[in-house]
Design a protein around this motif. Structure first.
Motif, PDB file in Angstrom:
ATOM      1  N   LEU B 297      -4.383 -13.002   1.131  1.00  0.00           N
ATOM      2  CA  LEU B 297      -3.761 -11.679   1.024  1.00  0.00           C
ATOM      3  C   LEU B 297      -4.666 -10.605   1.642  1.00  0.00           C
ATOM      4  O   LEU B 297      -4.213  -9.788   2.450  1.00  0.00           O
ATOM      5  CB  LEU B 297      -3.490 -11.366  -0.460  1.00  0.00           C
ATOM      6  N   LEU B 298      -5.941 -10.659   1.280  1.00  0.00           N
ATOM      7  CA  LEU B 298      -6.885  -9.664   1.816  1.00  0.00           C
ATOM      8  C   LEU B 298      -7.027  -9.788   3.337  1.00  0.00           C
ATOM      9  O   LEU B 298      -7.027  -8.782   4.060  1.00  0.00           O
ATOM     10  CB  LEU B 298      -8.252  -9.820   1.150  1.00  0.00           C
ATOM     11  N   ALA B 299      -7.123 -11.030   3.801  1.00  0.00           N
ATOM     12  CA  ALA B 299      -7.270 -11.260   5.245  1.00  0.00           C
ATOM     13  C   ALA B 299      -6.030 -10.759   5.986  1.00  0.00           C
ATOM     14  O   ALA B 299      -6.135 -10.160   7.064  1.00  0.00           O
ATOM     15  CB  ALA B 299      -7.491 -12.747   5.527  1.00  0.00           C
ATOM     16  N   SER B 300      -4.856 -10.982   5.395  1.00  0.00           N
ATOM     17  CA  SER B 300      -3.610 -10.544   6.042  1.00  0.00           C
ATOM     18  C   SER B 300      -3.551  -9.026   6.123  1.00  0.00           C
ATOM     19  O   SER B 300      -3.141  -8.464   7.141  1.00  0.00           O
ATOM     20  CB  SER B 300      -2.386 -11.057   5.276  1.00  0.00           C
ATOM     21  N   LEU B 301      -3.968  -8.368   5.044  1.00  0.00           N
ATOM     22  CA  LEU B 301      -3.959  -6.907   5.047  1.00  0.00           C
ATOM     23  C   LEU B 301      -4.910  -6.361   6.108  1.00  0.00           C
ATOM     24  O   LEU B 301      -4.572  -5.448   6.865  1.00  0.00           O
ATOM     25  CB  LEU B 301      -4.347  -6.366   3.660  1.00  0.00           C
ATOM     26  N   ALA B 302      -6.095  -6.962   6.164  1.00  0.00           N
ATOM     27  CA  ALA B 302      -7.083  -6.512   7.156  1.00  0.00           C
ATOM     28  C   ALA B 302      -6.562  -6.743   8.574  1.00  0.00           C
ATOM     29  O   ALA B 302      -6.678  -5.869   9.449  1.00  0.00           O
ATOM     30  CB  ALA B 302      -8.401  -7.248   6.950  1.00  0.00           C
ATOM     31  N   ALA B 303      -5.973  -7.918   8.794  1.00  0.00           N
ATOM     32  CA  ALA B 303      -5.451  -8.239  10.133  1.00  0.00           C
ATOM     33  C   ALA B 303      -4.332  -7.275  10.515  1.00  0.00           C
ATOM     34  O   ALA B 303      -4.268  -6.805  11.652  1.00  0.00           O
ATOM     35  CB  ALA B 303      -4.940  -9.673  10.156  1.00  0.00           C
TER      36      ALA B 303
END
Lengths: 255, 329
Positions: B297-303
């Motif tokens: 979830l965090l990686a997707s938001l950052a991306a």
């Protein structure tokens, strides 16, 4: 000879045309992969299973494999020459095509040797790895490995000419198969289920795994070099013959 | 140009915009005077739009599948070679670690059969990757770097939907998923695992999280191609294939200073090792079993944030590599 040296130097600088910074991610990945691999061996060998190699030998084998990776598994520009437009460049110059490929490839090794292998070799004692070859025959074995690597690469280049648009796939399969069969990742003698005896006589075993085994003192140097000589004697004539027959079939559209 | 079609509206011409709005049902609001009916109408309208969006996504996947089948039928020899190539490539990657585990009777507390389960999981991830990523839509730096994003932006579809559906290749790209599922069945049988519905749901959730991390990381680094198209054209390959061998390493038995970075900075441990141990019922390092989902979830938001910023830059500056038909300059 001078023209080949100039070609090699051009190739070395070509790698850094976009700036040295663009080489760093690839080199960082190499370094980052090496550390867990060393610990993987430590974890695996802590089981105490008798595999004919000590932990020190295993670490030296793995470390040297990372440092000399490009030479242990030769990949020339021929792998992608149908789609990358390399073909036109090579035939447009007054030099033998195979000679150019060899010079270009050797030159392309230099940046990684200077920016990765040299610093990592200096750091080896800090990581508890000895980089002193166990046999004086190691340089001879490495040269035979490089020579055989070029022959294998040219054979695959001929295959890519034959299969035209499949050069990317062929290269991918070659890298995958050679990684297992050449012993650069896992020493051949460590393979289970009796595979080690059967695998040590196939040609890929005379590539990276051969000089590494001699380097780590995990193989009979004379027997290994004899096998390397034999495979060079078999595959070079085959490569030249295939090359001669393939040249007329080249089709390039890329650039 | 970049913003042209991302949220464009359709007037019911059947071209299938995901965010399309129809005006045909607006008049109904005047007929129903009470609040409940109006609310019901809105819900039905929303459901109808959602259904149309879902149907459109499946329709687009079907178009990609049809093109994949056409390739298989028209160029069977090369397509078959491609399928073999995928299987051989993956088998070579995962067999190394399994052979080590077999030779040493396990690695760092993981038995050979547990390692086999991990390799099966890794193979399934590779399979899903090739199933949905056959069109460089996950290696998105290639599309951006080669100036091919323009081709997507002129289509009457949101960019995200095109990227999500354009690489679907069920006929030539599903071989590793099948091989992985078969390996998983063998490993589960040897380990005596009880395959229940919740276990399968957990497997699906972990696979989804792993894929989300792979896609997010690729899109995160690929954003560099908006700024340096030539230099960063292949950066997604470095992020995906460059470190893939690491993802097949069982991290059990390694020191914390190796494990922690591989679960955070370079999340290779989340590609197979962590999920496999969770599926075996023992999440490693005392971490919660849902850690991969939280990381995804965090990686997707950052991306999402970084990619949109890059897209804004691209909309203003364009690409110096664009030429008609998408060939590289």
């Amino acid at each position: 000879m001078n023209k080949y040296i100039k070609t090699a130097i051009m190739s070395a600088f070509g790698r850094t045309n976009g700036g040295v910074a663009y080489l760093l991610p690839g080199l960082a990945i190499k370094a980052v992969t090496l550390v867990p691999l060393m610990y993987l061996w430590r974890a695996a060998m802590s089981s105490g299973a008798e595999v004919g190699m000590s932990l020190e030998q295993m670490l030296a084998y793995t470390y040297a494999s990372a440092l000399l990776a490009d030479m242990l598994f030769v990949r020339t520009a021929a792998s992608g020459w149908l789609s990358e437009g390399v073909l036109l460049k090579l035939y447009g110059r007054p030099m033998p095509v195979l000679g150019q490929l060899a010079a270009q490839t050797a030159g392309g090794w230099l940046p990684a040797l200077l920016l990765f292998s040299l610093p990592m070799a200096a750091a080896a004692p800090l990581l508890g790895v000895s980089l002193v070859p166990a046999s004086p025959l190691f340089p001879a074995s490495l040269l035979l490995c490089i020579s055989l690597g070029f022959a294998v690469d040219f054979l695959f280049a001929c295959l890519s000419i034959r299969l035209r648009s499949m050069n990317w796939l062929i290269d991918r399969m070659r890298v995958a198969v050679a990684a297992v069969l050449s012993g650069t990742v896992i020493p051949i003698r460590l393979l289970p289920f009796g595979l080690s005896e059967a695998m040590k006589y196939q040609p890929f075993a005379s590539l990276g795994g051969a000089p590494l085994s001699i380097f780590a003192g995990a193989a009979d140097a004379a027997e290994t070099i004899a096998l390397q000589l034999a495979w060079n004697a078999i595959l070079w004539p085959l490569a030249m013959l295939a090359w001669k027959k393939s040249q007329e079939g080249m089709v390039s559209y890329g650039g | 140009m970049a913003d042209n079609n991302i949220n464009s509206n359709s007037n019911g011409n059947g071209n299938g915009n995901i965010n399309s709005n129809s005006n045909s049902s607006n008049s109904n609001n005047n007929i129903n005077s009470n609040g409940d009916s109006s609310s019901n109408n809105r819900i039905w309208k929303a459901l109808r739009l959602a259904w149309r969006a879902i149907a459109r996504v499946f329709g687009l996947l079907a178009i990609s599948a049809k093109m994949d089948l056409a390739w298989l039928l028209r160029d069977t020899k090369y397509a078959a070679l491609g399928i073999c190539g995928d299987v051989v490539n993956n088998a070579a990657t995962v067999s190394g670690v399994f052979l080590i585990a077999s030779r040493f009777d396990g690695i760092g507390g993981m038995s050979a059969d547990e390692t086999l389960l991990m390799m099966a999981y890794s193979t399934m991830v590779t399979g899903i990757f090739t199933l949905f990523g056959a069109g460089n839509n996950i290696h998105v730096s290639r599309i951006i770097g080669r100036g091919q994003l323009e081709h997507l932006l002129v289509q009457p579809l949101p960019l995200g939907v095109q990227l999500a559906t354009s690489g679907f290749a069920p006929f030539t790209g599903g071989s590793n998923l099948i091989a992985g599922a078969a390996l998983l069945a063998v490993a589960a049988g040897r380990l005596g695992l009880r395959i229940t519905l919740p276990w399968l749901a957990a497997l699906a959730a972990y696979l989804l999280a792993t894929m989300a991390i792979i896609v997010a990381r690729s899109y995160l680094v690929s954003s560099a191609a908006f700024y340096a198209p030539a230099a960063a054209e292949e950066i997604s390959s470095d992020a995906i294939e460059g470190t893939w061998i690491l993802s097949t390493f069982p991290l059990s038995g390694m020191p914390r200073f190796v494990q922690i970075p591989l679960l955070t900075i370079m999340p290779e441990g989340l590609m197979a090792w962590f999920p496999s141990l969770c599926l075996l019922g023992r999440p490693p390092l005392g971490m919660a079993a849902y850690y991969p989902m939280a990381f995804a979830l965090l990686a997707s938001l950052a991306a999402n944030l970084v990619f949109r910023k890059g897209l804004d830059h691209y909309a203003r500056k364009g690409s110096n590599r664009y030429v008609p038909h998408g060939f590289r300059r």
